[in-house]
Scaffold this active site. Structure first.
Site, PDB file in Angstrom:
ATOM      1  N   SER A 112       8.437  -3.992  11.519  1.00 22.78           N
ATOM      2  CA  SER A 112       9.020  -2.791  12.113  1.00 22.78           C
ATOM      3  C   SER A 112       9.869  -2.004  11.116  1.00 22.78           C
ATOM      4  O   SER A 112       9.961  -0.781  11.214  1.00 22.78           O
ATOM      5  CB  SER A 112       9.839  -3.154  13.348  1.00 22.78           C
ATOM      6  OG  SER A 112      10.906  -4.010  13.000  1.00 22.78           O
ATOM      7  N   LEU A 136      -3.357  -6.347   0.994  1.00 25.20           N
ATOM      8  CA  LEU A 136      -2.604  -5.531   1.945  1.00 25.20           C
ATOM      9  C   LEU A 136      -2.887  -4.055   1.675  1.00 25.20           C
ATOM     10  O   LEU A 136      -2.994  -3.650   0.517  1.00 25.20           O
ATOM     11  CB  LEU A 136      -1.101  -5.764   1.755  1.00 25.20           C
ATOM     12  CG  LEU A 136      -0.599  -7.201   1.827  1.00 25.20           C
ATOM     13  CD1 LEU A 136       0.779  -7.314   1.191  1.00 25.20           C
ATOM     14  CD2 LEU A 136      -0.562  -7.655   3.273  1.00 25.20           C
ATOM     15  N   GLU A 137      -2.993  -3.273   2.743  1.00 25.82           N
ATOM     16  CA  GLU A 137      -3.149  -1.827   2.587  1.00 25.82           C
ATOM     17  C   GLU A 137      -1.950  -1.158   3.240  1.00 25.82           C
ATOM     18  O   GLU A 137      -1.639  -1.427   4.401  1.00 25.82           O
ATOM     19  CB  GLU A 137      -4.444  -1.342   3.242  1.00 25.82           C
ATOM     20  CG  GLU A 137      -4.751   0.114   2.963  1.00 25.82           C
ATOM     21  CD  GLU A 137      -4.360   1.039   4.101  1.00 25.82           C
ATOM     22  OE1 GLU A 137      -4.012   2.203   3.816  1.00 25.82           O
ATOM     23  OE2 GLU A 137      -4.376   0.613   5.255  1.00 25.82           O
TER      24      GLU A 137
END
Length: 190
Positions: A112, A136-137
């Site tokens: 978050s 990871l993108e």
């Protein structure tokens, strides 16, 4: 499938090497400074981003084609942080190496802290018997540059275990998945 708790994640990582390196608790500070947390949480594991990044650039005015992806569309960066241009994206990899059990599926959700800044993390599920560093993108959905921090938390992995009588017939390893054993930031493959 049921979601697995911190006790299961800890046991599988410490006894079976499911996550390496592994942090049994939550790390919220480094060198006396607050960081984006990583490590074991109640029902998941918060992963870190390594220092290797590939930032997308359209200097070649090319079309993005997953079947014919041009590696020249990225600028390689190694550092403690990465600046993603407005409305662009970057690839990175986890610090952690994963070995997923045959009866387990892992789903990744962004943290978050980044989502509230307009930075979205996308990862496809980690399938049964897949292993490697996770690519990871990061999508910067804002009209401003966005910063990603290496060696701090970026996403949470949730582990789902199948019932003993419902384990998959064919795992990722069985079918020779193209991203099996990946290390480093891995570009699209067909």
């Amino acid at each position: 499938m049921s979601i697995k708790s911190d006790r299961w994640i800890r046991r599988m990582s410490e006894q079976h090497g499911m996550i390496e390196p592994f942090e049994a608790g939550q790390v919220k500070q480094a060198n006396g400074e607050r960081i984006v947390s990583y490590g074991t949480s109640s029902y998941g594991y918060d992963v870190r981003c390594s220092r290797e990044f590939k930032v997308f650039t359209n200097i070649n005015s090319t079309i993005v084609d997953p079947k014919h992806f041009d590696p020249g569309s990225f600028v390689d960066i190694v550092g403690d942080e990465c600046i993603i241009p407005p409305n662009s994206f970057a690839l990175a990899r986890t610090v952690e190496y994963f070995r997923i059990p045959r009866d387990t599926l892992v789903v990744c959700l962004g943290k978050s802290t980044y989502a509230r800044c307009g930075i979205i993390v996308n990862v496809t599920p980690l399938e049964p018997e897949w292993e490697g560093h996770v690519t990871l993108e990061f999508s910067n959905t804002t009209p401003l540059p966005a910063r990603i921090y290496a060696n701090e938390g970026v996403a949470q992995m949730l582990f789902f275990q199948a019932a003993a009588d419902d384990v998959c017939e064919t795992s990722y390893r069985d079918r020779g998945g193209k991203y099996q054993g990946q290390t480093g930031v891995t570009l699209p493959r067909t």
